[in-house]
Motif scaffolding. Structure first.
Motif, PDB file in Angstrom:
ATOM      1  N   VAL A 104      40.072 115.703  35.503  1.00 22.39           N
ATOM      2  CA  VAL A 104      39.475 114.640  35.946  1.00 22.39           C
ATOM      3  C   VAL A 104      40.193 113.737  34.660  1.00 22.39           C
ATOM      4  CG1 VAL A 104      37.316 113.152  35.746  1.00 22.39           C
ATOM      5  CG2 VAL A 104      37.029 115.085  36.198  1.00 22.39           C
ATOM      6  N   GLN A 105      41.133 113.846  35.386  1.00 23.34           N
ATOM      7  CA  GLN A 105      42.331 112.151  34.694  1.00 23.34           C
ATOM      8  C   GLN A 105      41.830 111.406  35.036  1.00 23.34           C
ATOM      9  OE1 GLN A 105      42.459 112.801  37.637  1.00 23.34           O
ATOM     10  NE2 GLN A 105      43.510 111.304  38.759  1.00 23.34           N
ATOM     11  N   GLY A 106      41.239 110.460  35.629  1.00 21.79           N
ATOM     12  CA  GLY A 106      41.026 109.003  35.503  1.00 21.79           C
ATOM     13  C   GLY A 106      39.715 108.375  35.235  1.00 21.79           C
ATOM     14  N   PRO A 107      39.489 107.478  36.342  1.00 23.58           N
ATOM     15  CA  PRO A 107      37.656 107.085  36.463  1.00 23.58           C
ATOM     16  C   PRO A 107      37.444 107.934  37.379  1.00 23.58           C
ATOM     17  CG  PRO A 107      39.659 105.332  36.291  1.00 23.58           C
ATOM     18  CD  PRO A 107      40.194 106.076  36.204  1.00 23.58           C
ATOM     19  N   ALA A 108      35.890 107.744  37.346  1.00 26.44           N
ATOM     20  CA  ALA A 108      35.099 108.013  38.960  1.00 26.44           C
ATOM     21  C   ALA A 108      33.874 107.877  38.979  1.00 26.44           C
ATOM     22  CB  ALA A 108      35.180 109.975  38.288  1.00 26.44           C
ATOM     23  N   TYR A 109      33.828 106.644  39.993  1.00 27.52           N
ATOM     24  CA  TYR A 109      32.994 106.190  40.532  1.00 27.52           C
ATOM     25  C   TYR A 109      32.279 106.761  41.616  1.00 27.52           C
ATOM     26  CZ  TYR A 109      34.656 102.655  37.884  1.00 27.52           C
ATOM     27  OH  TYR A 109      35.320 101.900  36.437  1.00 27.52           O
ATOM     28  N   GLY A 110      30.498 106.366  41.130  1.00 26.19           N
ATOM     29  CA  GLY A 110      30.089 106.843  43.004  1.00 26.19           C
ATOM     30  C   GLY A 110      30.416 108.201  43.490  1.00 26.19           C
ATOM     31  N   GLY A 111      30.536 108.292  45.186  1.00 24.72           N
ATOM     32  CA  GLY A 111      31.148 110.186  45.116  1.00 24.72           C
ATOM     33  C   GLY A 111      32.016 110.962  43.778  1.00 24.72           C
ATOM     34  N   GLY A 112      32.592 110.038  43.365  1.00 31.02           N
ATOM     35  CA  GLY A 112      33.675 110.100  42.346  1.00 31.02           C
ATOM     36  C   GLY A 112      32.621 111.408  41.694  1.00 31.02           C
ATOM     37  N   VAL A 113      31.577 110.660  40.941  1.00 37.83           N
ATOM     38  CA  VAL A 113      31.033 111.099  39.823  1.00 37.83           C
ATOM     39  C   VAL A 113      29.621 112.178  40.399  1.00 37.83           C
ATOM     40  CG1 VAL A 113      28.996 110.834  38.436  1.00 37.83           C
ATOM     41  CG2 VAL A 113      30.479 109.149  38.759  1.00 37.83           C
ATOM     42  N   GLY A 114      29.547 112.331  41.697  1.00 34.52           N
ATOM     43  CA  GLY A 114      28.997 113.234  41.964  1.00 34.52           C
ATOM     44  C   GLY A 114      29.989 114.809  42.874  1.00 34.52           C
ATOM     45  N   LEU A 115      31.071 114.384  42.472  1.00 30.37           N
ATOM     46  CA  LEU A 115      32.284 115.852  43.068  1.00 30.37           C
ATOM     47  C   LEU A 115      32.297 116.714  41.510  1.00 30.37           C
ATOM     48  CD1 LEU A 115      34.760 114.376  44.465  1.00 30.37           C
ATOM     49  CD2 LEU A 115      33.537 115.892  46.349  1.00 30.37           C
ATOM     50  N   VAL A 116      32.641 115.799  40.605  1.00 26.47           N
ATOM     51  CA  VAL A 116      32.530 116.818  39.126  1.00 26.47           C
ATOM     52  C   VAL A 116      31.468 116.622  38.638  1.00 26.47           C
ATOM     53  CG1 VAL A 116      32.542 115.869  36.523  1.00 26.47           C
ATOM     54  CG2 VAL A 116      33.705 114.145  38.252  1.00 26.47           C
ATOM     55  N   ALA A 117      30.085 116.277  39.196  1.00 25.86           N
ATOM     56  CA  ALA A 117      28.818 116.759  38.612  1.00 25.86           C
ATOM     57  C   ALA A 117      28.108 118.576  39.640  1.00 25.86           C
ATOM     58  CB  ALA A 117      27.153 116.054  38.829  1.00 25.86           C
TER      59      ALA A 117
END
Length: 275
Positions: A104-117
């Motif tokens: 994760v090199q930068g912001p993660a919003y919405g579904g991006g948070v889902g990918l991280v989780a």
């Protein structure tokens, strides 16, 4: 241009979100491509670790605006079908048989948070930031909620699902969404490389079984049935081929068969050999 790229280097697969001009935002094409790439690496036996990376300044900005305009005009049935494609993506990533690391090199919003989780581990830089902004749009983070709540807990989800506040890498680490923080992208890659090398020492089948174990045991009541089930699992693993090889290697004080050989040092690689 492909929205998703896969690079395979020996036992490592790097799947890269490649839509930097849109901050790697989701649309139906992006979701289909990413799901397909994940399914492809999952069936490759030589791949033992998967890194989810991204190009550009953002990890993923969540939903693409043009996609949101389209789904706003969908019927209820069409919206369910569309949501199920995103649900399949998250389920595929979460259920991958290989260990997964989010870079994760930068912001993660919405579904991006889902990918991280959904990833087993997530390493972020100080530039990483997170937001579950759906309620500001009159929506909810429904499809990603099982994975995000599992990562950060119900209490934190109550705050960030309801307030849609932006939170930084330090808070994400405190909550458990990030497992490590790096001060630079160089340190980010060093941390991920360290995790990869650690994972490659472990048995690939036992890693898969450990992932299954976590999913099965998490939040279960510790009762007789769970105790019997866990005992049965370790008994099955011990008599399996990988368990037997691991025990033999340990007792013989040697590397197990699945451990890759160490890379040659510069001096070893250039040392002349005798004919």
């Amino acid at each position: 241009m492909s929205y998703v790229l896969t690079e395979i280097d020996g036992p490592l697969a790097i799947i890269t979100l490649n839509r930097p001009e849109k901050h790697n935002a989701f649309d139906d094409t992006f979701i289909a491509e990413l799901t397909s790439h994940l399914e492809a690496v999952d069936i490759q036996l030589d791949v033992r670790v998967v890194v989810i990376s991204a190009t550009g300044k953002s990890f993923s900005a969540g939903a693409d605006l043009d996609w949101m305009k389209r789904v706003a005009a969908y019927s209820h049935a069409e919206n369910e079908h569309d949501a199920m494609r995103l649900a399949r993506l998250m389920k595929t990533l979460h259920g991958l048989s290989k260990p997964t690391i989010a870079r994760v090199q930068g912001p993660a919003y919405g579904g991006g948070v889902g990918l991280v989780a959904c990833c087993d581990m997530a390493v972020g830089t100080q530039a990483a930031a997170f937001c579950l902004s759906e309620v500001k749009l009159g929506l909810i983070p429904a499809v990603i909620s099982p994975y995000v709540i599992a990562a950060i807990g119900q209490r934190a989800a109550s705050r960030y699902f309801l307030t849609a506040e932006r939170f930084d890498a330090g808070e994400a680490f405190r909550l458990g969404l990030l497992t490590d923080i790096a001060n630079s992208e160089d340190e980010l890659d060093e941390t991920i490389e360290r995790l990869i090398n650690t994972l490659l020492v472990a048995g690939p089948e036992s890693i898969y079984e450990a992932k299954q174990l976590i999913s099965t045991v998490a939040n279960r009541v510790i009762d007789d049935s769970l105790i019997v089930e866990t005992a049965a699992r370790i008994a099955r693993i011990r008599v399996g081929a990988e368990g037997q090889e691991g025990l033999r290697a340990f007792l013989a004080k040697r590397d197990a068969a699945w451990v890759p050989p160490p890379p040659l040092s510069t001096s070893e690689a250039t040392e002349p050999t005798e004919d």
